[in-house]
Design a protein around this motif. Sequence first.
Motif, PDB file in Angstrom:
ATOM      1  N   MET A 139       0.840  -1.208   0.000  1.00 41.59           N
ATOM      2  CA  MET A 139       0.000   0.000   0.000  1.00 41.59           C
ATOM      3  C   MET A 139       0.867   1.246   0.000  1.00 41.59           C
ATOM      4  O   MET A 139       0.661   2.178  -0.781  1.00 41.59           O
ATOM      5  N   ASP A 140       1.833   1.247   0.911  1.00 45.36           N
ATOM      6  CA  ASP A 140       2.695   2.415   1.027  1.00 45.36           C
ATOM      7  C   ASP A 140       3.483   2.640  -0.254  1.00 45.36           C
ATOM      8  O   ASP A 140       3.645   3.781  -0.720  1.00 45.36           O
ATOM      9  N   GLU A 141       3.964   1.528  -0.846  1.00 45.16           N
ATOM     10  CA  GLU A 141       4.771   1.681  -2.059  1.00 45.16           C
ATOM     11  C   GLU A 141       3.931   2.207  -3.219  1.00 45.16           C
ATOM     12  O   GLU A 141       4.402   2.990  -4.029  1.00 45.16           O
ATOM     13  N   GLN A 142       2.663   1.758  -3.257  1.00 43.95           N
ATOM     14  CA  GLN A 142       1.841   2.127  -4.410  1.00 43.95           C
ATOM     15  C   GLN A 142       1.251   3.529  -4.268  1.00 43.95           C
ATOM     16  O   GLN A 142       1.165   4.273  -5.249  1.00 43.95           O
ATOM     17  N   TYR A 143       0.851   3.875  -3.072  1.00 45.10           N
ATOM     18  CA  TYR A 143       0.164   5.151  -2.883  1.00 45.10           C
ATOM     19  C   TYR A 143       1.019   6.164  -2.112  1.00 45.10           C
ATOM     20  O   TYR A 143       0.534   7.229  -1.741  1.00 45.10           O
ATOM     21  N   GLY A 144       2.254   5.824  -1.831  1.00 42.83           N
ATOM     22  CA  GLY A 144       3.125   6.728  -1.102  1.00 42.83           C
ATOM     23  C   GLY A 144       3.215   6.343   0.367  1.00 42.83           C
ATOM     24  O   GLY A 144       2.262   5.813   0.939  1.00 42.83           O
ATOM     25  N   VAL A 145       4.375   6.555   0.943  1.00 44.51           N
ATOM     26  CA  VAL A 145       4.575   6.208   2.351  1.00 44.51           C
ATOM     27  C   VAL A 145       3.605   7.013   3.219  1.00 44.51           C
ATOM     28  O   VAL A 145       3.409   8.205   3.004  1.00 44.51           O
ATOM     29  N   GLY A 146       3.002   6.340   4.185  1.00 46.93           N
ATOM     30  CA  GLY A 146       2.038   7.006   5.044  1.00 46.93           C
ATOM     31  C   GLY A 146       0.630   6.948   4.499  1.00 46.93           C
ATOM     32  O   GLY A 146      -0.261   7.632   4.997  1.00 46.93           O
ATOM     33  N   ALA A 147       0.417   6.119   3.507  1.00 50.32           N
ATOM     34  CA  ALA A 147      -0.911   6.039   2.904  1.00 50.32           C
ATOM     35  C   ALA A 147      -1.925   5.441   3.869  1.00 50.32           C
ATOM     36  O   ALA A 147      -3.128   5.665   3.730  1.00 50.32           O
ATOM     37  N   MET A 148      -1.450   4.707   4.852  1.00 52.47           N
ATOM     38  CA  MET A 148      -2.368   4.072   5.798  1.00 52.47           C
ATOM     39  C   MET A 148      -2.815   5.044   6.897  1.00 52.47           C
ATOM     40  O   MET A 148      -3.745   4.746   7.637  1.00 52.47           O
ATOM     41  N   GLU A 149      -2.162   6.184   6.996  1.00 55.64           N
ATOM     42  CA  GLU A 149      -2.456   7.100   8.098  1.00 55.64           C
ATOM     43  C   GLU A 149      -3.901   7.603   8.092  1.00 55.64           C
ATOM     44  O   GLU A 149      -4.557   7.606   9.147  1.00 55.64           O
ATOM     45  N   PRO A 150      -4.454   8.022   6.942  1.00 57.25           N
ATOM     46  CA  PRO A 150      -5.865   8.436   6.936  1.00 57.25           C
ATOM     47  C   PRO A 150      -6.786   7.319   7.407  1.00 57.25           C
ATOM     48  O   PRO A 150      -7.774   7.588   8.102  1.00 57.25           O
ATOM     49  N   ALA A 151      -6.471   6.095   7.074  1.00 53.58           N
ATOM     50  CA  ALA A 151      -7.301   4.978   7.513  1.00 53.58           C
ATOM     51  C   ALA A 151      -7.276   4.870   9.038  1.00 53.58           C
ATOM     52  O   ALA A 151      -8.312   4.706   9.681  1.00 53.58           O
ATOM     53  N   ARG A 152      -6.080   4.984   9.590  1.00 56.05           N
ATOM     54  CA  ARG A 152      -5.962   4.918  11.048  1.00 56.05           C
ATOM     55  C   ARG A 152      -6.804   6.026  11.701  1.00 56.05           C
ATOM     56  O   ARG A 152      -7.546   5.780  12.666  1.00 56.05           O
ATOM     57  N   ALA A 153      -6.720   7.223  11.144  1.00 50.08           N
ATOM     58  CA  ALA A 153      -7.466   8.342  11.704  1.00 50.08           C
ATOM     59  C   ALA A 153      -8.963   8.115  11.561  1.00 50.08           C
ATOM     60  O   ALA A 153      -9.734   8.365  12.496  1.00 50.08           O
ATOM     61  N   TRP A 154      -9.391   7.609  10.408  1.00 48.94           N
ATOM     62  CA  TRP A 154     -10.827   7.398  10.185  1.00 48.94           C
ATOM     63  C   TRP A 154     -11.380   6.362  11.151  1.00 48.94           C
ATOM     64  O   TRP A 154     -12.483   6.507  11.685  1.00 48.94           O
ATOM     65  N   LEU A 155     -10.590   5.315  11.383  1.00 51.34           N
ATOM     66  CA  LEU A 155     -11.052   4.257  12.277  1.00 51.34           C
ATOM     67  C   LEU A 155     -11.145   4.773  13.715  1.00 51.34           C
ATOM     68  O   LEU A 155     -12.024   4.361  14.475  1.00 51.34           O
ATOM     69  N   ALA A 156     -10.249   5.678  14.070  1.00 51.81           N
ATOM     70  CA  ALA A 156     -10.242   6.173  15.444  1.00 51.81           C
ATOM     71  C   ALA A 156     -11.312   7.234  15.672  1.00 51.81           C
ATOM     72  O   ALA A 156     -11.830   7.370  16.779  1.00 51.81           O
ATOM     73  N   ALA A 157     -11.654   7.990  14.634  1.00 48.03           N
ATOM     74  CA  ALA A 157     -12.636   9.063  14.778  1.00 48.03           C
ATOM     75  C   ALA A 157     -14.015   8.494  15.085  1.00 48.03           C
ATOM     76  O   ALA A 157     -14.367   7.428  14.595  1.00 48.03           O
ATOM     77  N   PRO A 158     -14.805   9.188  15.889  1.00 48.76           N
ATOM     78  CA  PRO A 158     -16.160   8.715  16.202  1.00 48.76           C
ATOM     79  C   PRO A 158     -17.107   8.929  15.027  1.00 48.76           C
ATOM     80  O   PRO A 158     -16.901   9.842  14.224  1.00 48.76           O
ATOM     81  N   HIS A 159     -18.097   8.071  14.919  1.00 46.63           N
ATOM     82  CA  HIS A 159     -19.121   8.215  13.883  1.00 46.63           C
ATOM     83  C   HIS A 159     -20.490   8.149  14.544  1.00 46.63           C
ATOM     84  O   HIS A 159     -21.417   7.609  14.032  1.00 46.63           O
TER      85      HIS A 159
END
Lengths: 159, 159
Positions: A139-159
């Motif tokens: 994932m990081d190689e294809q979309y750039g290093v740190g590409a997983m960070e938004p996912a981590r933030a989205w999962l942690a944010a309340p809905h």
Amino acid sequence: MKMSDGVEWAVHCCVVLTAASGPVPAARLAQFHDVSASYLAKHLQALSRAGIIASVQGKDGGYRLTRPADEVSVLDIVEAVDGARPAFVCTEIRQRGPLASPPEACTRPCGVLRTMAAADEAWRASLRATFVADLARGMDEQYGVGAMEPARAWLAAPH
Amino acid sequence: MKMSDGVEWAVHCCVVLTAASGPVPAARLAQFHDVSASYLAKHLQALSRAGIIASVQGKDGGYRLTRPADEVSVLDIVEAVDGARPAFVCTEIRQRGPLASPPEACTRPCGVLRTMAAADEAWRASLRATFVADLARGMDEQYGVGAMEPARAWLAAPH
DNA sequence: GCCGAGCTACTCGGATAGTTCTTGTCCGAGTCAATGAGG
DNA sequence: CCTCATTGACTCGGACAAGAACTATCCGAGTAGCTCGGC
């Protein structure tokens, strides 16, 4: 000869769980991937039974990986969701019909089964060589290093 | 993730056809293996469509191999009967959900698909390496040289 | 005796029902965190 | 201010229908060989 669609979901969920900082409920994983929550739950239960993920009950509960991501192979997930039985099942056709081979001559599996089993093992070996951590790195190689960070933030944010 | 039972029948039929001296009707192949004649016919038609066997119409007709047995791989038969589509189909899950990847970033297949495709190719390569002639030779090695001779005689004898 | 038309019987081929398995869904049992009162 | 029982809501887990794919079957179209009559 078709693999269950749930396998794809399960693999993606394991990759996403790599980025999570805590337990993630099944409903949120379903929302993240835009798939049926009820049906995804079924497959997550299969992963839980296989010991790949563990469930945390109660409020703020959910699923988390039980092992490091570099110790969970893709084969583990496929076998957990789709079953570990080989695709080809020999019905011992050689022991039927007018020229049936006697059972005492059939101690060794027949050639067809041996061929199919060898192919099945090659398939499994290939899946056994790739780990969830490798997919996350991809994932990081294809979309750039740190590409997983938004996912981590989205999962942690309340809905 | 289960292979059609017809694959086993089809492979055995191809091996038996190796020993036949002329066209063999579908009904006789079914009787030889003690399986449903109507259903076996369906799979033989698939083999015929794939060009592995050819049909001979009319009296004393039947099926015969179109190519030498050492040019018919097990993969050819499996793909003819069970379909040539790969077992895993990617539904592009990464392009769905709140954090969907934009289509222009998805020119390369995703890591999950690449892993599954590699395993599928390993499986195919293994099946591609075994030919019907190898299976026929295996019969002789396992049951003694000339093991196919009774089969040839039975197929030629009138019923 | 030889030839040919007709015929019969046998072959495959695709269109048609039944059954099992996968897919998709739901509600109940269990559990953790927050809350409020009491010491 | 700290502790603890209660409450509440949220979680997973397995049991329950709908749909699709595979399994199994049938009858019709076509063809090769055989038969019989004529030459």
